[in-house]
Design an enzyme around this catalytic site. Sequence first.
Site, PDB file in Angstrom:
ATOM      1  N   HIS A  50       0.681  -1.095  -0.223  1.00 33.51           N
ATOM      2  CA  HIS A  50       0.243  -0.356  -0.391  1.00 33.51           C
ATOM      3  C   HIS A  50       0.791   1.093  -0.065  1.00 33.51           C
ATOM      4  O   HIS A  50       1.787   0.903   0.423  1.00 33.51           O
ATOM      5  CB  HIS A  50      -1.022  -0.130   1.171  1.00 33.51           C
ATOM      6  CG  HIS A  50      -0.492  -0.057   2.351  1.00 33.51           C
ATOM      7  ND1 HIS A  50      -0.095  -0.844   3.107  1.00 33.51           N
ATOM      8  CD2 HIS A  50       0.360   1.216   3.334  1.00 33.51           C
ATOM      9  CE1 HIS A  50       0.596  -0.470   4.751  1.00 33.51           C
ATOM     10  NE2 HIS A  50       0.987   0.822   4.212  1.00 33.51           N
TER      11      HIS A  50
HETATM   12  P1  TYD Z   1      -1.552  -2.706   7.393  1.00 30.77           P
HETATM   13  O1  TYD Z   1      -1.209  -1.311   7.724  1.00 30.77           O
HETATM   14  O2  TYD Z   1      -2.678  -3.675   6.415  1.00 30.77           O
HETATM   15  O3  TYD Z   1      -0.758  -3.351   7.593  1.00 30.77           O
HETATM   16  P2  TYD Z   1       0.320  -3.832   6.910  1.00 30.77           P
HETATM   17  O4  TYD Z   1       0.774  -3.061   5.804  1.00 30.77           O
HETATM   18  O5  TYD Z   1       1.594  -3.994   7.262  1.00 30.77           O
HETATM   19  O6  TYD Z   1       0.139  -5.186   6.481  1.00 30.77           O
HETATM   20  O7  TYD Z   1      -2.543  -3.232   8.484  1.00 30.77           O
HETATM   21  C1  TYD Z   1      -3.094  -4.655   9.200  1.00 30.77           C
HETATM   22  C2  TYD Z   1      -4.281  -4.998   9.961  1.00 30.77           C
HETATM   23  O8  TYD Z   1      -4.381  -3.777  11.645  1.00 30.77           O
HETATM   24  C3  TYD Z   1      -5.807  -3.806   9.326  1.00 30.77           C
HETATM   25  O9  TYD Z   1      -6.897  -4.224   9.626  1.00 30.77           O
HETATM   26  C4  TYD Z   1      -5.665  -2.133   9.700  1.00 30.77           C
HETATM   27  C5  TYD Z   1      -5.557  -2.685  11.606  1.00 30.77           C
HETATM   28  N1  TYD Z   1      -4.492  -1.300  11.841  1.00 30.77           N
HETATM   29  C6  TYD Z   1      -5.102  -0.437  12.811  1.00 30.77           C
HETATM   30  O10 TYD Z   1      -6.169  -0.754  13.860  1.00 30.77           O
HETATM   31  N2  TYD Z   1      -3.851   0.051  13.692  1.00 30.77           N
HETATM   32  C7  TYD Z   1      -2.772   0.439  12.930  1.00 30.77           C
HETATM   33  O11 TYD Z   1      -2.447   1.425  13.097  1.00 30.77           O
HETATM   34  C8  TYD Z   1      -2.094   0.339  12.100  1.00 30.77           C
HETATM   35  C9  TYD Z   1      -1.272  -0.108  11.377  1.00 30.77           C
HETATM   36  C10 TYD Z   1      -3.077  -1.239  11.545  1.00 30.77           C
END
Ligand code: TYD
Length: 138
Positions: A50
């Site tokens: 992303h």
């Molecule tokens: P995501 O940002 O998609 O993780 P990555 O990019 O490392 O794969 O986040 C994973 C999950 O965690 C998603 O359901 C959203 C949640 N999340 C929060 O609730 N708060 C946060 O600060 C972050 C970074 C993620």
Amino acid sequence: MENTYLIEFKDFSNQEGHLTPIENCRDIPFEIKRIYYITKVKPGIRRGFHSHRKLCQVLIAVHGSVKILVKNPFEEQIINLASPIQGLFIGPMVWREMYDFSEGSVLLVLASEYYDESDYIRDYECYTRESNEFYLEI
Ligand code: TYD
């Protein structure tokens, strides 16, 4: 690469161990509103996929190592984060993927904003469209 760069933190090391301080707005170029950390990532897993529209982050491998792919429509770079005294700043409109987490690694992330799903661009084609406009303007 545009909107990404490495930051070197202070390192107070002696026989008793290593200490690295990080002060808000001093050692990093924004006010920290949120921190999170990623642990226990299984071998072969790739995360991220992303970009953010506004958010700035600093990523720190406080233990172990992790590779970060950063790219925009014009350039691409792979950074091996492997030191607790090094942070990777990633600004707006940079696509990122994290992979090759070493066993037991801890990736700490300092963020400039509270969690906001509407700031994410998770579809690469949307990212290409939005970021082309973004990079043509700067
Ligand atoms: P995501 O940002 O998609 O993780 P990555 O990019 O490392 O794969 O986040 C994973 C999950 O965690 C998603 O359901 C959203 C949640 N999340 C929060 O609730 N708060 C946060 O600060 C972050 C970074 C993620």
